[in-house]
Design an enzyme around this catalytic site. Sequence first.
Site, mmCIF file in Angstrom:
data_model
loop_
_atom_site.group_PDB
_atom_site.id
_atom_site.type_symbol
_atom_site.label_atom_id
_atom_site.label_comp_id
_atom_site.label_asym_id
_atom_site.label_seq_id
_atom_site.Cartn_x
_atom_site.Cartn_y
_atom_site.Cartn_z
ATOM 1 N N HIS A 1 0.820 -1.222 0.000
ATOM 2 C CA HIS A 1 0.000 0.000 0.000
ATOM 3 C C HIS A 1 0.854 1.274 0.000
ATOM 4 O O HIS A 1 0.316 2.363 -0.219
ATOM 5 C CB HIS A 1 -0.934 0.036 1.213
ATOM 6 C CG HIS A 1 -1.973 -1.042 1.211
ATOM 7 N ND1 HIS A 1 -2.915 -1.161 0.208
ATOM 8 C CD2 HIS A 1 -2.227 -2.056 2.078
ATOM 9 C CE1 HIS A 1 -3.698 -2.209 0.465
ATOM 10 N NE2 HIS A 1 -3.298 -2.771 1.594
ATOM 11 N N HIS B 1 -6.187 -7.218 -0.500
ATOM 12 C CA HIS B 1 -6.400 -5.801 -0.805
ATOM 13 C C HIS B 1 -5.604 -5.403 -2.055
ATOM 14 O O HIS B 1 -4.522 -5.934 -2.301
ATOM 15 C CB HIS B 1 -5.926 -4.933 0.365
ATOM 16 C CG HIS B 1 -6.554 -5.276 1.679
ATOM 17 N ND1 HIS B 1 -5.976 -6.167 2.568
ATOM 18 C CD2 HIS B 1 -7.708 -4.864 2.250
ATOM 19 C CE1 HIS B 1 -6.749 -6.278 3.638
ATOM 20 N NE2 HIS B 1 -7.812 -5.509 3.471
ATOM 21 N N ASP C 1 -4.267 -12.899 3.511
ATOM 22 C CA ASP C 1 -5.556 -12.409 4.019
ATOM 23 C C ASP C 1 -6.736 -12.761 3.107
ATOM 24 O O ASP C 1 -7.871 -12.349 3.367
ATOM 25 C CB ASP C 1 -5.524 -10.898 4.322
ATOM 26 C CG ASP C 1 -4.794 -10.074 3.282
ATOM 27 O OD1 ASP C 1 -4.444 -10.616 2.216
ATOM 28 O OD2 ASP C 1 -4.579 -8.869 3.537
HETATM 29 N N1 Q9C Z 1 -10.675 -2.378 10.444
HETATM 30 C C1 Q9C Z 1 -2.485 -5.171 4.110
HETATM 31 O O1 Q9C Z 1 -3.097 -6.219 4.054
HETATM 32 N N2 Q9C Z 1 -7.719 -1.121 7.128
HETATM 33 N N3 Q9C Z 1 -3.058 -4.034 4.543
HETATM 34 C C2 Q9C Z 1 -8.839 -1.983 7.214
HETATM 35 C C3 Q9C Z 1 -9.992 -2.784 9.244
HETATM 36 C C4 Q9C Z 1 -6.810 -1.273 6.061
HETATM 37 C C5 Q9C Z 1 -4.444 -4.005 4.941
HETATM 38 C C6 Q9C Z 1 -9.717 -1.594 8.359
HETATM 39 C C7 Q9C Z 1 -6.332 -2.648 5.770
HETATM 40 C C8 Q9C Z 1 -4.953 -2.642 5.182
HETATM 41 C C9 Q9C Z 1 -1.032 -5.119 3.780
HETATM 42 ZN ZN ZN Z 2 -4.114 -7.144 2.580
#
Ligand code: Q9C
Ligand code: ZN
Length: 345
Positions: free
Chosen positions: A162, A200, A287
């Site tokens: 990200h 993501h 994930d």
């Molecule tokens: N409460 C990666 O998997 N926020 N980043 C989600 C959850 C962002 C994930 C909110 C998730 C980022 C590297």
């Molecule tokens: Zn992710």
Amino acid sequence: MLTLFSSDHALHHPRTEMADGKLVSAVEIPSRAELIVDAVETARLGPIEPPQTIEFDTLTSVHDARYVEFLKEFWRAWLDSGRDPKVHDAFPFVWPMHGLRRITTRHLDGLMGRYSFDAGTPMGPGTWKAALSSAAVARTGALRVVEDQQPVFSLCRPPGHHAMPDAFGGYCFLNNAAIAAQTFLDAGSSRVAILDVDYHHGNGTQSIFYNRRDVLFISIHADPMDEYPYFLGHADELGAGVGEGANLNLPLPLGTGWEDYKEALALALRTVNQSGAEALVVSLGLDTYEGDPISQFRLNTLDFVKMGAAIRSVDKPTLIVLEGGYATDALASNALAFFEGYLGG
Ligand code: Q9C
Ligand code: ZN
């Protein structure tokens, strides 16, 4: 298979993150990496080695120098501004958007907003050192792939995909996969493919290479109409300028299981194979697992064996870089499942 790992990852240890209108327990925590490195060791996947130190110039080959400087100086600036030294979860909460000016302020809250895109990514006293070690794990991994002509696992933490040219977010600070791809190019590859299978969209990696032909970015992820990072990762983002055609997003609906996932993966792999790329970087997020606490795909542990086997069918020098994956009770088995398939276990 060689695994690269740095214990410095544990210097970044957020306790809370902003979500759902409150502070909740952080999910991007040190135990993630510890569980996976323990599994790699117990399963005897191969040697586990620390990275070489990484140069500032390597970071600025994919990031804005002032952004990297900000990350490096952040904690000193936090202390110098008289703020609580016991705080280890600092968050931005104001951003220069919607016609506000994108300037670098003296005030740290302005600086944090200038160099970030979300409020879900806590920074603390050891964040810089941990992020730097993670980038070094990725870079050394790429160098070892070139040297040994064998696949390598860069067990990166914090994750990277990200991280934008000049902004942190999504638990990411330095873009490890982008640094690895750039390392392959600098070592003589004329073209590199990045396959991002994190749940993501890898908005940072896409942005870094969006105007370039020498890096092909392909991502399979939850449809950003329904999922973070929302504002990038849609199917009509194809690359720009000379990079037009070198970006492929394959968004899938929430709830996707292996039957549909594998079709997208097959298309992604065909694209990699036909790309003329001389090396492959895999952004491996775990994930997509059905039990992931913040995600909504439905892959099970056996599906990761199939994913690993499918990706191994690409006959190119390959670096696997760890991204997300937050189901701590299943991270070890899912990582091992992936490598069982990948290494033909
Ligand atoms: N409460 C990666 O998997 N926020 N980043 C989600 C959850 C962002 C994930 C909110 C998730 C980022 C590297
Ligand atoms: Zn992710």
